[in-house]
Enzyme design. Structure first.
Site, PDB file in Angstrom:
ATOM      1  CD  GLU A 107      10.944  -7.748   4.874  1.00  0.00           C
ATOM      2  OE1 GLU A 107      11.035  -8.930   5.340  1.00  0.00           O
ATOM      3  OE2 GLU A 107      10.479  -6.799   5.587  1.00  0.00           O
ATOM      4  CB  ALA A 130       1.961   0.153   6.165  1.00  0.00           C
ATOM      5  CG  ASN A 170       8.461  -1.998   0.009  1.00  0.00           C
ATOM      6  OD1 ASN A 170       7.824  -2.366   1.076  1.00  0.00           O
ATOM      7  ND2 ASN A 170       9.100  -1.134  -0.485  1.00  0.00           N
ATOM      8  CE1 TYR A 180       9.074   4.880   3.036  1.00  0.00           C
ATOM      9  CE2 TYR A 180       7.427   6.682   2.839  1.00  0.00           C
ATOM     10  CZ  TYR A 180       8.045   5.340   3.484  1.00  0.00           C
ATOM     11  OH  TYR A 180       7.494   4.816   4.617  1.00  0.00           O
ATOM     12  NE  ARG A 221      10.582   5.744   8.334  1.00  0.00           N
ATOM     13  CZ  ARG A 221       9.571   5.585   7.373  1.00  0.00           C
ATOM     14  NH1 ARG A 221       9.810   4.731   6.301  1.00  0.00           N
ATOM     15  NH2 ARG A 221       8.490   6.541   7.429  1.00  0.00           N
ATOM     16  NE  ARG A 276       4.237   6.508   1.550  1.00  0.00           N
ATOM     17  CZ  ARG A 276       4.408   5.255   2.028  1.00  0.00           C
ATOM     18  NH1 ARG A 276       4.770   4.626   1.148  1.00  0.00           N
ATOM     19  NH2 ARG A 276       4.294   5.001   3.061  1.00  0.00           N
ATOM     20  CG  HIS A 323      11.368  -2.537   3.921  1.00  0.00           C
ATOM     21  ND1 HIS A 323      10.028  -2.642   3.944  1.00  0.00           N
ATOM     22  CD2 HIS A 323      11.700  -3.889   4.650  1.00  0.00           C
ATOM     23  CE1 HIS A 323       9.579  -3.699   4.803  1.00  0.00           C
ATOM     24  NE2 HIS A 323      10.464  -4.135   4.900  1.00  0.00           N
ATOM     25  N   PRO A 380       0.769  -1.326   0.049  1.00  0.00           N
ATOM     26  CG  PRO A 380      -0.013  -1.068   2.087  1.00  0.00           C
ATOM     27  CD  PRO A 380       0.602  -2.027   1.124  1.00  0.00           C
ATOM     28  CG  ASN A 381      -0.196   4.394   1.369  1.00  0.00           C
ATOM     29  OD1 ASN A 381      -0.984   5.017   0.924  1.00  0.00           O
ATOM     30  ND2 ASN A 381      -0.127   3.702   2.565  1.00  0.00           N
TER      31      ASN A 381
END
Ligand code: DQA
Length: 165
Positions: free
Chosen positions: A115, A94, A91, A39, A124, A34, A117, A26-27
């Site tokens: 995976e 969230a 990825n 990112y 973070r 964004r 990111h 998502p996103n």
């Protein structure tokens, strides 16, 4: 009859397998605009294009898929097994930190995955430091921006060429 141009994101075929699927959670459709401090400014379309070009140069079929919906991502993982997808790059965004259901889809279909990111989740908020995926992953790339996807792809291309002997 004139042959129709294939406009799908698929590239060429891997002998004996359906290749690679890149899944974006998502996103990530908002990449480029964004939170660029986290990112970067590369768009999702640019990331997918670079991945498709690299895979194509290696003669490997690669598809990319993004959804903002957990169930849709789960069903795409199920479909990947039916398709015979050999490896995934994911990825989960969230859902990394929340989704037992998407984790179970990956465990249940048993497709090996990397995976990725864009941001360094360990630098973070504390809630980003737990992943429901990392212990199942072949490996995790975090914090290297969009290059992380290409590094994951290089790794999987080398695995595919080793698998083919
Ligand atoms: C992310 C990190 C997640 O914590 C966040 O929810 C995302 C993107 C990354 O690529 O850095 O949406 O997966």
């Amino acid at each position: 009859m004139k042959k129709q141009k294939d406009t799908s994101s698929a590239t060429s075929q891997v002998p004996g397998g359906a290749g690679l699927l890149v899944l974006h959670g998502p996103n990530l459709n908002l990449l480029g605009s964004r939170e660029p401090d986290h990112y970067g400014s590369t768009t999702l379309a640019e990331i997918n294009r670079a991945l498709a070009q690299r895979a194509e140069a290696a003669g490997v079929h690669l598809e990319a898929f993004q959804s903002n919906h957990e169930g849709v991502l789960i069903e795409r993982v199920h479909a990947a097994r039916e398709q015979g997808i050999r490896y995934l790059i994911i990825n989960p965004a969230a859902y990394t930190h929340t989704s037992v259901a998407l984790r179970d889809a990956l465990a249940g279909t048993d497709i090996p995955f990397v995976e990725v990111h864009l941001s360094n989740v360990y630098a973070r908020e504390p809630f980003r430091q737990h992943s429901y995926f990392s212990d199942l992953a072949l490996g995790v790339i975090t914090g290297l921006g969009s290059e992380g996807y290409l590094l994951a792809l290089e790794y999987l291309l080398s695995k595919i060429s080793t698998d083919q002997g």
